[in-house]
Design an enzyme around this catalytic site. Sequence first.
Site, PDB file in Angstrom:
ATOM      1  N   GLU A 142      -8.834 -10.042   3.763  1.00  0.00           N
ATOM      2  CA  GLU A 142      -9.229  -8.662   3.465  1.00  0.00           C
ATOM      3  C   GLU A 142     -10.628  -8.612   2.844  1.00  0.00           C
ATOM      4  O   GLU A 142     -10.904  -9.303   1.855  1.00  0.00           O
ATOM      5  CB  GLU A 142      -8.193  -8.013   2.514  1.00  0.00           C
ATOM      6  CG  GLU A 142      -8.540  -6.575   2.184  1.00  0.00           C
ATOM      7  CD  GLU A 142      -7.394  -5.796   1.541  1.00  0.00           C
ATOM      8  OE1 GLU A 142      -6.258  -6.318   1.446  1.00  0.00           O
ATOM      9  OE2 GLU A 142      -7.652  -4.640   1.149  1.00  0.00           O
ATOM     10  N   ASP A 202       5.604  -6.886   2.438  1.00  0.00           N
ATOM     11  CA  ASP A 202       4.862  -7.365   1.273  1.00  0.00           C
ATOM     12  C   ASP A 202       5.810  -7.615   0.112  1.00  0.00           C
ATOM     13  O   ASP A 202       6.638  -6.760  -0.229  1.00  0.00           O
ATOM     14  CB  ASP A 202       3.852  -6.299   0.821  1.00  0.00           C
ATOM     15  CG  ASP A 202       2.446  -6.606   1.287  1.00  0.00           C
ATOM     16  OD1 ASP A 202       2.147  -7.783   1.601  1.00  0.00           O
ATOM     17  OD2 ASP A 202       1.639  -5.658   1.346  1.00  0.00           O
ATOM     18  N   GLU A 248       0.236 -12.499  -1.763  1.00  0.00           N
ATOM     19  CA  GLU A 248      -1.200 -12.633  -2.006  1.00  0.00           C
ATOM     20  C   GLU A 248      -1.522 -13.877  -2.832  1.00  0.00           C
ATOM     21  O   GLU A 248      -0.803 -14.179  -3.791  1.00  0.00           O
ATOM     22  CB  GLU A 248      -1.718 -11.396  -2.771  1.00  0.00           C
ATOM     23  CG  GLU A 248      -1.592 -10.107  -1.994  1.00  0.00           C
ATOM     24  CD  GLU A 248      -2.098  -8.889  -2.777  1.00  0.00           C
ATOM     25  OE1 GLU A 248      -2.641  -9.059  -3.897  1.00  0.00           O
ATOM     26  OE2 GLU A 248      -1.948  -7.767  -2.256  1.00  0.00           O
ATOM     27  N   SER A 294       0.843  -1.203   0.000  1.00  0.00           N
ATOM     28  CA  SER A 294       0.000   0.000   0.000  1.00  0.00           C
ATOM     29  C   SER A 294       0.876   1.250   0.000  1.00  0.00           C
ATOM     30  O   SER A 294       0.382   2.356  -0.239  1.00  0.00           O
ATOM     31  CB  SER A 294      -0.947   0.001   1.206  1.00  0.00           C
ATOM     32  OG  SER A 294      -0.244  -0.303   2.401  1.00  0.00           O
TER      33      SER A 294
END
Length: 271
Positions: A189, A90, A122, A52
Amino acid sequence: MADFKSIKRVTTHVLFEMKLRGEKIAMLTAYDYSFARILDEAGIDVILVGDSASNVMAGYETTLPITLDNMIYHASSVVRGVKRALVVVDMPFGTYQGNSREALASAIRIMKETGAHGVKLEGGIEVAESVERIISAGIPVMGHLGLTPQSIHKFGTYVVRAREEEEALKLLEDAKLLQKVGVFSLVLEKIPATLAGEVTKQLKIPVIGIGAGRETDGQVLVLHDMLGINQEFSPRFLRRYHNLHDEIKGAVQAYIDDVRSRNFPNEKEQY
Ligand code: KIV
């Protein structure tokens, strides 16, 4: 084990113990040394150097453009500010999908060049081989299912995921698979709270939610959103703890006024 607040260093084992004891895990994102220090002093359990950063630090619309070098820069800055929290980084888009060798090489770079304690990536079955390979090198991996922003162009929207039974079942299967291959924790999420609660109940590893209700083992928010620095993003799940945008703007306006009116510096503020 002692009270978790007095623990000197949060490890993956500590998080596991917290789940066993029913103690909630608090996680926030950070991308730089100064904020990381404040979060760590406040007692945060986990700091996520989220991709992010691509949105809130670099101003891109999606998380896709951020590079491995960018993430390493942010993560090494965060690590220098942290004494207690577990720092997870991440893996950016394009550094692990479809090629488990490259995934391992990217994860090794992150661990070697930042001093962080683990990586997050992810996806479910599609990335299981990469996850397994990274873990085989002794690197702790956190999974991330539900809304996976690196796949935004596949889904086309940031709406709540896994509302339909088929997608919910796939998510549960992916969660179990990730646990089987050895992830130490899982982020869920923007999915229905009941589904997140079910996944949390069925897994032994700690599950951290964002927009996934209150039944998960912990919560994560993007720092700039919860502090109200970033005002453009207002999903229902976001609780704003401050309005730093307006406070900082007010302080900067006061400074500009003082400089223009010759009120700053005064006699005591000079040599
Ligand atoms: O990049 C990020 O900040 C994240 C959180 C939203 C979990 O992945």
